[in-house]
Design a protein around this motif. Structure first.
Motif, PDB file in Angstrom:
ATOM      1  N   LYS A  39     -12.618  -4.536  -4.847  1.00  0.00           N
ATOM      2  CA  LYS A  39     -11.900  -5.265  -3.471  1.00  0.00           C
ATOM      3  C   LYS A  39     -11.604  -6.685  -3.750  1.00  0.00           C
ATOM      4  O   LYS A  39     -12.676  -7.397  -4.073  1.00  0.00           O
ATOM      5  CB  LYS A  39     -12.592  -4.860  -2.380  1.00  0.00           C
ATOM      6  CG  LYS A  39     -11.822  -5.385  -1.035  1.00  0.00           C
ATOM      7  CD  LYS A  39     -12.376  -5.369   0.419  1.00  0.00           C
ATOM      8  CE  LYS A  39     -13.484  -6.184   0.443  1.00  0.00           C
ATOM      9  NZ  LYS A  39     -14.183  -6.148   2.245  1.00  0.00           N
ATOM     10  N   GLN A  93       0.772  -1.222  -0.084  1.00  0.00           N
ATOM     11  CA  GLN A  93       0.030   0.014   0.001  1.00  0.00           C
ATOM     12  C   GLN A  93       0.896   1.152  -0.031  1.00  0.00           C
ATOM     13  O   GLN A  93       0.483   2.118  -0.530  1.00  0.00           O
ATOM     14  CB  GLN A  93      -0.811   0.119   1.256  1.00  0.00           C
ATOM     15  CG  GLN A  93      -1.726   1.175   1.279  1.00  0.00           C
ATOM     16  CD  GLN A  93      -2.460   1.436   2.734  1.00  0.00           C
ATOM     17  OE1 GLN A  93      -2.065   0.852   3.675  1.00  0.00           O
ATOM     18  NE2 GLN A  93      -3.684   1.966   2.790  1.00  0.00           N
ATOM     19  N   LYS A  97      -6.612   1.013   2.172  1.00  0.00           N
ATOM     20  CA  LYS A  97      -7.297   1.424   0.757  1.00  0.00           C
ATOM     21  C   LYS A  97      -6.432   2.401   0.194  1.00  0.00           C
ATOM     22  O   LYS A  97      -5.521   3.056   0.614  1.00  0.00           O
ATOM     23  CB  LYS A  97      -8.769   2.135   1.107  1.00  0.00           C
ATOM     24  CG  LYS A  97      -8.340   3.465   2.078  1.00  0.00           C
ATOM     25  CD  LYS A  97      -9.614   4.108   2.485  1.00  0.00           C
ATOM     26  CE  LYS A  97      -9.540   5.316   3.244  1.00  0.00           C
ATOM     27  NZ  LYS A  97     -10.743   5.890   3.761  1.00  0.00           N
ATOM     28  N   ASP A 116     -12.752   4.777  -1.883  1.00  0.00           N
ATOM     29  CA  ASP A 116     -12.631   5.623  -0.897  1.00  0.00           C
ATOM     30  C   ASP A 116     -13.507   5.175   0.162  1.00  0.00           C
ATOM     31  O   ASP A 116     -14.648   5.878   0.608  1.00  0.00           O
ATOM     32  CB  ASP A 116     -12.813   7.150  -1.115  1.00  0.00           C
ATOM     33  CG  ASP A 116     -12.562   7.894   0.022  1.00  0.00           C
ATOM     34  OD1 ASP A 116     -11.678   7.299   0.890  1.00  0.00           O
ATOM     35  OD2 ASP A 116     -13.039   8.950   0.132  1.00  0.00           O
ATOM     36  N   SER A 117     -13.352   4.049   0.986  1.00  0.00           N
ATOM     37  CA  SER A 117     -14.371   3.493   1.765  1.00  0.00           C
ATOM     38  C   SER A 117     -14.025   4.100   3.159  1.00  0.00           C
ATOM     39  O   SER A 117     -12.971   4.320   3.639  1.00  0.00           O
ATOM     40  CB  SER A 117     -14.196   1.967   1.968  1.00  0.00           C
ATOM     41  OG  SER A 117     -14.834   1.407   3.124  1.00  0.00           O
ATOM     42  N   GLN A 124     -19.645  -1.735   3.056  1.00  0.00           N
ATOM     43  CA  GLN A 124     -18.946  -1.252   1.952  1.00  0.00           C
ATOM     44  C   GLN A 124     -19.706  -1.592   0.723  1.00  0.00           C
ATOM     45  O   GLN A 124     -19.314  -0.841  -0.162  1.00  0.00           O
ATOM     46  CB  GLN A 124     -17.472  -2.287   2.031  1.00  0.00           C
ATOM     47  CG  GLN A 124     -16.462  -1.770   3.058  1.00  0.00           C
ATOM     48  CD  GLN A 124     -15.154  -2.300   2.514  1.00  0.00           C
ATOM     49  OE1 GLN A 124     -14.797  -3.647   2.238  1.00  0.00           O
ATOM     50  NE2 GLN A 124     -14.091  -1.478   2.422  1.00  0.00           N
ATOM     51  N   SER A 147      -9.027  -2.020  -0.670  1.00  0.00           N
ATOM     52  CA  SER A 147     -10.211  -1.326  -1.334  1.00  0.00           C
ATOM     53  C   SER A 147      -9.485  -0.200  -2.249  1.00  0.00           C
ATOM     54  O   SER A 147      -8.809   0.658  -2.023  1.00  0.00           O
ATOM     55  CB  SER A 147     -10.963  -0.575  -0.336  1.00  0.00           C
ATOM     56  OG  SER A 147     -11.675  -1.452   0.537  1.00  0.00           O
ATOM     57  N   ASN A 150      -9.380   8.165  -6.016  1.00  0.00           N
ATOM     58  CA  ASN A 150     -10.563   7.171  -5.878  1.00  0.00           C
ATOM     59  C   ASN A 150     -10.827   6.511  -7.262  1.00  0.00           C
ATOM     60  O   ASN A 150     -11.714   6.865  -7.929  1.00  0.00           O
ATOM     61  CB  ASN A 150     -11.856   7.896  -5.443  1.00  0.00           C
ATOM     62  CG  ASN A 150     -12.717   7.138  -4.991  1.00  0.00           C
ATOM     63  OD1 ASN A 150     -12.940   5.660  -5.137  1.00  0.00           O
ATOM     64  ND2 ASN A 150     -14.219   7.652  -4.538  1.00  0.00           N
TER      65      ASN A 150
END
Length: 492
Positions: free
Chosen positions: A127, A97, A143, A136-137, A221, A133, A158
């Motif tokens: 996901k 990430q 994410k 933009d959770s 989600q 993710s 996003n």
């Protein structure tokens, strides 16, 4: 020797049984009129794009599965500083990430290429099983839009929203791939317990409050995706092992595992994981009326169409279905991937459509947010062919016997029929005659070649017909790889 023979017979029978379950007995028809209408429209558009993309793309590995403790060669841990230590590997994998920065992300270019290829819908991995993710959770920090990810400061961070907007602008439907299992969530893989396999690593029936938290997390989600990202046409749920288990489902799951086993070692358990799909679908369709839901590999009313993976069924199937197929490399980014040829792709599309299915072709974006040139080249081949032959593909229905030799066939509601002559490898010229034995033009019907204004002469032959191809067309066919004879009306 007798024991070995008996085991072989049992294996063959189990395999045949599992295929029969999947292809003949495992579909429950939808009853919602809006969904039925949407499904009919979906069956008419035939050709879609699937994209697997995530932080894992940086390593050029199979998506998510190297985190799974199951012993498969294709998900072996080969990257990172310490792949021999599972827990260190998982930390390093999730640390991707912090380096994921696809600065060349330009979904408008992808959408244009997909549209020009004749694709009509996109399904994007919002996901995957690893839990990262790509939207933009507000329910997770794992994410692409979290400050830990360098791409989070990009105006297009996003990426799900950007992809959906770009493809909608080109007139394509949008579909959200979403993994029901989440191997990052502490409510699915509780850090107190080691993961055993792909399943939840505790018993939901012994820890119901913990499982309830996971169900709420999953529903929240999914509802984000269906609330904040515009019109969504398809909710494509993966991870069919996350499901409520009835006795029938447990038995069928066991038979399916037996059919795929090469030894006595069964690689995954059957765990009751009631994700409350009926409630989820009801909520989802309040937000998105007519939403097609694909609860993959879970027998029941929430699997609106079936999805044979990386294969094409041998026969015409009596329900909505879609083959999801890798175009090159793997599902996820593969460095220097070799893509299928235009001939292979076009013959595949024809083979699927004549059996009543849709083709969902996977293309994997690179870590920096591009497509490999091979993907663009393949889609250009599709586009050139579709421009000439598309009327035999879109809105078409199968016609018996759907194929004879190298000739496939479809029909339209107005009675017209189409016969695809699938060219042999290296064949660039049309034959002087094309023979169809199973169908015959009606009296006074016109016969022509798609892409040409020349009317073709035909003669009866038994229950079929023979079409003569002029030399001018033989040497200069209007398309490559497959040529389509159109018959204005066939004999009933």
């Amino acid at each position: 020797m007798k024991i070995k023979l008996l085991l072989l017979i049992l294996f063959v029978q189990a395999n045949s049984f599992a295929q029969a379950i999947y292809e003949d007995e495992r579909y429950v028809p939808e009853t919602d009129p809006q969904v039925l209408q949407k499904l009919e429209e979906w069956q008419n558009i035939k050709f879609g794009l699937l994209m697997h993309w995530g932080a894992y793309s940086q390593w050029g590995i199979v998506e998510s599965w190297s985190l799974c403790p199951e012993d498969y060669g294709w998900c072996e841990r080969k990257k990172g500083e310490n792949p021999q230590n599972y827990f260190e590997y998982k930390k390093e994998y999730e640390g991707l990430q912090k380096t994921f920065n696809p600065v060349n992300f330009a979904p408008e270019k992808w959408a244009k290429a997909a549209k020009d290829a004749g694709m009509k819908y996109v399904v994007f991995t919002t996901k995957h099983h690893d839990g990262f993710s790509m939207f933009d959770s507000k329910y997770t920090d794992y994410k692409i839009t979290d400050p830990n990810c360098p791409f989070s400061s990009n105006p297009k961070a996003n990426v799900t929203k950007e992809i959906f907007d770009a493809f909608r602008n080109e007139g394509l439907w949008t579909g959200a791939y979403f993994s029901k299992p989440d191997w990052h969530s502490p409510y699915y893989w509780d850090p107190y317990f080691p993961p055993l396999d792909r399943n939840v690593n505790y018993d939901p029936e012994l820890y119901p409050k913990k499982w309830d938290k996971y169900v709420d997390f999953t529903h929240n989600q999914i509802m984000e995706l269906l609330t904040d990202y515009g019109k969504v046409d398809i909710l494509w749920l993966d991870g069919g092992w996350v499901a409520k288990k009835s006795e029938e489902n447990i038995q069928n799951a066991y038979k399916g595992k037996l059919a795929g086993a090469s030894s006595g070692f069964i690689k995954e358990r059957t765990v009751n994981q009631d994700i409350r799909m009926d409630d989820l679908v009801a909520k989802a369709r309040k937000k998105q009326p007519g939403l097609i839901v694909v609860d993959r590999a879970v027998h029941g009313k929430n699997q609106n169409y079936l999805t044979p993976e990386n294969r094409i069924p041998e026969k015409l199937l009596p329900y909505p279905w879609e083959s999801c197929i890798i175009s090159g490399g793997g599902w996820a980014h593969t460095p220097n991937a070799k893509y299928m040829s235009g001939r292979t792709g076009i013959h595949m599309l024809v083979d699927i459509v004549i059996k009543g299915g849709n083709l969902l072709l996977n293309i994997a974006p690179t870590p920096d947010g591009k497509w490999q040139q091979g993907a663009y080249d393949l889609l250009a081949e599709f586009g050139d062919w579709i421009k000439v032959n598309g009327e035999a593909i879109y809105n078409s229905k199968p016609i018996a016997p759907f194929k004879e030799g190298n000739i496939g066939m479809t029909q339209q509601n107005d009675g017209s029929a189409y016969f695809f002559y699938l060219a042999a490898e290296g064949q660039t010229e049309m034959p002087s005659e094309i023979v169809v034995t199973s169908n015959q033009p009606a009296q006074g019907a016109q016969v022509s070649l798609l892409g040409s204004n020349t009317k073709l002469k035909w003669t009866k032959k038994g229950n079929g017909f023979v079409v003569g191809i002029p030399k001018s067309l033989q040497k200069n066919p209007p398309s490559k790889y497959a040529w389509t004879i159109e018959v204005s009306q066939i004999k009933k």
